[in-house]
Structure formats: C-alpha cells, structure tokens
Scaffold this active site. Structure first.
Site, PDB file in Angstrom:
ATOM      1  N   LYS A   1       0.806  -1.183   0.000  1.00 61.47           N
ATOM      2  CA  LYS A   1       0.000   0.000   0.000  1.00 61.47           C
ATOM      3  C   LYS A   1       0.857   1.258   0.000  1.00 61.47           C
ATOM      4  O   LYS A   1       0.357   2.353  -0.253  1.00 61.47           O
ATOM      5  CB  LYS A   1      -0.885   0.023   1.263  1.00 61.47           C
ATOM      6  CG  LYS A   1      -1.713  -1.202   1.495  1.00 61.47           C
ATOM      7  CD  LYS A   1      -2.507  -1.061   2.823  1.00 61.47           C
ATOM      8  CE  LYS A   1      -3.358  -2.275   3.080  1.00 61.47           C
ATOM      9  NZ  LYS A   1      -2.626  -3.266   3.920  1.00 61.47           N
ATOM     10  N   GLY A   2       2.132   1.105   0.314  1.00 62.04           N
ATOM     11  CA  GLY A   2       2.987   2.263   0.572  1.00 62.04           C
ATOM     12  C   GLY A   2       3.088   3.280  -0.552  1.00 62.04           C
ATOM     13  O   GLY A   2       3.264   4.470  -0.320  1.00 62.04           O
TER      14      GLY A   2
ATOM     15  N   LYS B   1      17.192   4.980   0.621  1.00 60.66           N
ATOM     16  CA  LYS B   1      18.180   5.002   1.722  1.00 60.66           C
ATOM     17  C   LYS B   1      19.367   4.156   1.280  1.00 60.66           C
ATOM     18  O   LYS B   1      19.474   2.989   1.693  1.00 60.66           O
ATOM     19  CB  LYS B   1      17.577   4.358   2.974  1.00 60.66           C
ATOM     20  CG  LYS B   1      16.493   5.117   3.695  1.00 60.66           C
ATOM     21  CD  LYS B   1      16.108   4.292   4.948  1.00 60.66           C
ATOM     22  CE  LYS B   1      14.842   4.747   5.584  1.00 60.66           C
ATOM     23  NZ  LYS B   1      14.373   3.792   6.632  1.00 60.66           N
TER      24      LYS B   1
ATOM     25  N   PHE C   1      13.948   6.076  10.226  1.00 61.37           N
ATOM     26  CA  PHE C   1      12.648   5.478   9.942  1.00 61.37           C
ATOM     27  C   PHE C   1      11.621   6.587   9.728  1.00 61.37           C
ATOM     28  O   PHE C   1      11.381   7.402  10.613  1.00 61.37           O
ATOM     29  CB  PHE C   1      12.213   4.535  11.064  1.00 61.37           C
ATOM     30  CG  PHE C   1      11.029   3.708  10.666  1.00 61.37           C
ATOM     31  CD1 PHE C   1      11.183   2.600   9.840  1.00 61.37           C
ATOM     32  CD2 PHE C   1       9.745   4.059  11.082  1.00 61.37           C
ATOM     33  CE1 PHE C   1      10.092   1.854   9.439  1.00 61.37           C
ATOM     34  CE2 PHE C   1       8.647   3.304  10.678  1.00 61.37           C
ATOM     35  CZ  PHE C   1       8.826   2.205   9.869  1.00 61.37           C
ATOM     36  N   VAL C   2      11.036   6.617   8.536  1.00 63.65           N
ATOM     37  CA  VAL C   2      10.105   7.689   8.182  1.00 63.65           C
ATOM     38  C   VAL C   2       8.686   7.158   7.955  1.00 63.65           C
ATOM     39  O   VAL C   2       8.500   5.991   7.616  1.00 63.65           O
ATOM     40  CB  VAL C   2      10.588   8.444   6.922  1.00 63.65           C
ATOM     41  CG1 VAL C   2      11.861   9.224   7.208  1.00 63.65           C
ATOM     42  CG2 VAL C   2      10.782   7.509   5.733  1.00 63.65           C
TER      43      VAL C   2
ATOM     44  N   ASP D   1      15.058   0.405   0.667  1.00 63.78           N
ATOM     45  CA  ASP D   1      15.798   0.368   1.922  1.00 63.78           C
ATOM     46  C   ASP D   1      16.933  -0.647   1.748  1.00 63.78           C
ATOM     47  O   ASP D   1      17.942  -0.332   1.120  1.00 63.78           O
ATOM     48  CB  ASP D   1      14.801  -0.001   3.028  1.00 63.78           C
ATOM     49  CG  ASP D   1      15.348   0.103   4.433  1.00 63.78           C
ATOM     50  OD1 ASP D   1      16.079   1.042   4.729  1.00 63.78           O
ATOM     51  OD2 ASP D   1      15.017  -0.770   5.260  1.00 63.78           O
TER      52      ASP D   1
ATOM     53  N   GLU E   1       7.234   2.447  -6.318  1.00 63.56           N
ATOM     54  CA  GLU E   1       7.349   2.000  -4.920  1.00 63.56           C
ATOM     55  C   GLU E   1       7.625   3.194  -4.003  1.00 63.56           C
ATOM     56  O   GLU E   1       8.057   4.252  -4.453  1.00 63.56           O
ATOM     57  CB  GLU E   1       8.448   0.915  -4.857  1.00 63.56           C
ATOM     58  CG  GLU E   1       8.748   0.286  -3.538  1.00 63.56           C
ATOM     59  CD  GLU E   1       7.611  -0.303  -2.730  1.00 63.56           C
ATOM     60  OE1 GLU E   1       6.568   0.340  -2.555  1.00 63.56           O
ATOM     61  OE2 GLU E   1       7.804  -1.412  -2.187  1.00 63.56           O
ATOM     62  N   ASP E   2       7.320   3.032  -2.730  1.00 61.54           N
ATOM     63  CA  ASP E   2       7.526   4.132  -1.788  1.00 61.54           C
ATOM     64  C   ASP E   2       8.995   4.348  -1.448  1.00 61.54           C
ATOM     65  O   ASP E   2       9.499   5.455  -1.488  1.00 61.54           O
ATOM     66  CB  ASP E   2       6.687   3.917  -0.504  1.00 61.54           C
ATOM     67  CG  ASP E   2       6.889   2.552   0.155  1.00 61.54           C
ATOM     68  OD1 ASP E   2       7.669   1.714  -0.355  1.00 61.54           O
ATOM     69  OD2 ASP E   2       6.249   2.297   1.196  1.00 61.54           O
TER      70      ASP E   2
ATOM     71  N   ASP F   1       4.113   3.684   6.301  1.00 67.01           N
ATOM     72  CA  ASP F   1       3.451   3.392   7.575  1.00 67.01           C
ATOM     73  C   ASP F   1       4.419   2.941   8.650  1.00 67.01           C
ATOM     74  O   ASP F   1       5.536   2.508   8.374  1.00 67.01           O
ATOM     75  CB  ASP F   1       2.421   2.280   7.381  1.00 67.01           C
ATOM     76  CG  ASP F   1       3.059   0.901   7.237  1.00 67.01           C
ATOM     77  OD1 ASP F   1       3.948   0.742   6.367  1.00 67.01           O
ATOM     78  OD2 ASP F   1       2.705  -0.009   8.002  1.00 67.01           O
TER      79      ASP F   1
ATOM     80  N   ARG G   1      -0.044   6.536   7.216  1.00 68.65           N
ATOM     81  CA  ARG G   1       0.043   6.630   5.748  1.00 68.65           C
ATOM     82  C   ARG G   1      -0.620   7.896   5.227  1.00 68.65           C
ATOM     83  O   ARG G   1      -0.264   8.400   4.178  1.00 68.65           O
ATOM     84  CB  ARG G   1      -0.658   5.432   5.096  1.00 68.65           C
ATOM     85  CG  ARG G   1      -0.004   4.086   5.364  1.00 68.65           C
ATOM     86  CD  ARG G   1      -0.599   3.045   4.424  1.00 68.65           C
ATOM     87  NE  ARG G   1      -0.363   1.674   4.850  1.00 68.65           N
ATOM     88  CZ  ARG G   1       0.748   0.980   4.567  1.00 68.65           C
ATOM     89  NH1 ARG G   1       1.713   1.531   3.881  1.00 68.65           N
ATOM     90  NH2 ARG G   1       0.883  -0.269   4.978  1.00 68.65           N
TER      91      ARG G   1
HETATM   92  P1  IMP Z   1      13.554  -3.220   1.640  1.00 75.70           P
HETATM   93  O1  IMP Z   1      13.235  -4.568   1.111  1.00 75.70           O
HETATM   94  O2  IMP Z   1      14.431  -3.295   2.854  1.00 75.70           O
HETATM   95  O3  IMP Z   1      14.132  -2.292   0.575  1.00 75.70           O
HETATM   96  O4  IMP Z   1      12.236  -2.602   2.231  1.00 75.70           O
HETATM   97  C1  IMP Z   1      11.323  -1.902   1.529  1.00 75.70           C
HETATM   98  C2  IMP Z   1      10.055  -1.835   2.323  1.00 75.70           C
HETATM   99  O5  IMP Z   1      10.299  -1.668   3.725  1.00 75.70           O
HETATM  100  C3  IMP Z   1       9.273  -0.628   1.910  1.00 75.70           C
HETATM  101  O6  IMP Z   1       8.363  -0.924   0.876  1.00 75.70           O
HETATM  102  C4  IMP Z   1       8.581  -0.224   3.193  1.00 75.70           C
HETATM  103  O7  IMP Z   1       7.370  -0.916   3.326  1.00 75.70           O
HETATM  104  C5  IMP Z   1       9.486  -0.685   4.290  1.00 75.70           C
HETATM  105  N1  IMP Z   1      10.322   0.426   4.799  1.00 75.70           N
HETATM  106  C6  IMP Z   1      11.653   0.579   4.684  1.00 75.70           C
HETATM  107  N2  IMP Z   1      12.080   1.694   5.282  1.00 75.70           N
HETATM  108  C7  IMP Z   1      10.977   2.292   5.787  1.00 75.70           C
HETATM  109  C8  IMP Z   1      10.757   3.503   6.528  1.00 75.70           C
HETATM  110  O8  IMP Z   1      11.663   4.307   6.836  1.00 75.70           O
HETATM  111  N3  IMP Z   1       9.468   3.756   6.868  1.00 75.70           N
HETATM  112  C9  IMP Z   1       8.441   2.949   6.548  1.00 75.70           C
HETATM  113  N4  IMP Z   1       8.591   1.811   5.861  1.00 75.70           N
HETATM  114  C10 IMP Z   1       9.850   1.482   5.489  1.00 75.70           C
HETATM  115 MG    MG Z   2       5.765  -0.992   1.957  1.00 76.28          MG
END
Ligand code: IMP
Ligand code: MG
Length: 183
Positions: free
Chosen positions: A44-45, A132, A153-154, A104, A100-101, A160, A166
């Site tokens: 949903k992000g 990030k 963490f945002v 990370d 995508e939002d 969310d 959200r």
């Molecule tokens: P990744 O697989 O570690 O790149 O994670 C991506 C997912 O983690 C994103 O789609 C978010 O749902 C969640 N995420 C990562 N960092 C944050 C943050 O700072 N705030 C909220 N959700 C995050």
């Molecule tokens: Mg997400």
C-alpha cells in the site's frame, strides 16, 4: 492532533514532494513517449506517490496494482515477498515501471523485479519516492528516485508504521518513543 504529535521532524514537506514529483513525471513522460507504458503501484505504501506521479505523466499509460507483503519485522524486511494481489493484466512486451515508496535494503524490489522480469516485459524499471542507499544489502538502484534520505525510519505520504500514518501529507520522522512504547 495525535498523529502529528507523534512526528519528531518533517523531513519532506508537501510542497517539496509535489515539486519533485512534477519533475519526475516530466522525465518519465519524455522517456516513455511512443512506448507501451504500464505503471504498477505497489500497495500500500506507494499509493500517494503513484496517484500524484500518474497525474504528472503526460504519455498514455495503463495502471495496475500489486499487493505484496514481505516477511519480517515491522521495521525491517526479509525480502521474501508474498503476493497478496497480483496484476490484473499481462505485462508481456510492455514497458513496465514499478512505482514503490522506498528502497531500503533493496531486497523487496530485487525480488519483485526478478518476479516481473520472468513475465518478459519489453523493459522494466523502478521509480521510488525515497531511497536510503546506506542500507542497501543487494546490488540494485532505482531508475527514478524522488529523494535520497538518511538512515532514519520515516512515515507519511503512504509510508506506515504498524499500518498507521500513511495519510500524513508529508514525510516525517517518527518520535522514537512511539515505536519503543509498543512491543
Ligand atoms: P527493503 O526490502 O528493505 O528495501 O524494504 C522496503 C520496504 O520496507 C518498503 O516498501 C517499506 O514498506 C518498508 N520500509 C523501509 N524503510 C521504511 C521507513 O523508513 N518507513 C516505513 N517503511 C519502510
Ligand atoms: Mg511498503
């Protein structure tokens, strides 16, 4: 208001987000002129970013939606992706842009990219509102990125914590006591 009280700092205000999304929309419009574009919202992000970005894309495109959840804790992902809602239409031979939002560790998008690549789109790229890069655990970068942010963490503008925040119109840093309070 309780929701705003939980925010320690606004990192990206509404105007900054809208201005950047407009520029990204223009870049994407240019890059995909005459192509068979499908933009995919990762639920949903990405919902806020997707809705705003789409309105700044001037080339014809299809929209589709994909629900994914990755196994792991609330603040860290394992990168193992479960599809809760798949695309409605085939992406074979289409020019696909994943919206995508945040990137990370990169594990979620890395997995998703491999999954969609196996359906043989003509091209496959990623647009992320936030990145990030310090946190990256695999070799992946977004093709379009709104903002590079520090390792904090945002929440807000789609992002969310535990399903909440959200609907904030900006991206902010959550006060640490909010997530330390809850187990
Ligand atoms: P990744 O697989 O570690 O790149 O994670 C991506 C997912 O983690 C994103 O789609 C978010 O749902 C969640 N995420 C990562 N960092 C944050 C943050 O700072 N705030 C909220 N959700 C995050
Ligand atoms: Mg997400």
């Amino acid at each position: 208001m309780r929701m705003h009280d939980d925010i320690a700092e606004v990192l990206l205000g509404e105007e900054a987000i809208q201005a950047r999304v407009k520029v990204l929309g223009e870049e994407i419009s240019k890059a995909y002129t005459g192509r068979d574009l499908v933009i995919i919202c990762i639920l949903k992000g990405a919902v806020m970013f997707f809705a705003d970005l789409a309105r700044n894309i001037a080339t014809p495109c299809e929209m589709d939606f994909m629900g994914i959840s990755s196994y792991g804790g609330q603040m860290k992902t394992s990168g193992i992706v479960r599809i809760s809602k798949d695309l409605d239409r085939s992406i074979f031979n289409k020019d696909v842009l994943i919206i995508e939002d945040i990137m990370d560790s990169g594990l979620t998008l890395n997995h998703l990219k491999q999954l969609l690549q196996s359906r043989n789109p003509r091209s496959l790229r990623i647009a992320c509102l936030l990145d990030k890069p310090e946190r990256r655990e695999c070799d992946i970068t977004p093709d379009y990125c709104g903002f590079i942010i520090p390792d904090r963490f945002v929440v807000g503008y789609g992002l969310d914590y535990d399903g909440q925040y959200r609907n904030l119109p900006y991206v902010g840093v959550l006060k640490p006591d909010v997530y330390e309070e809850r187990p």
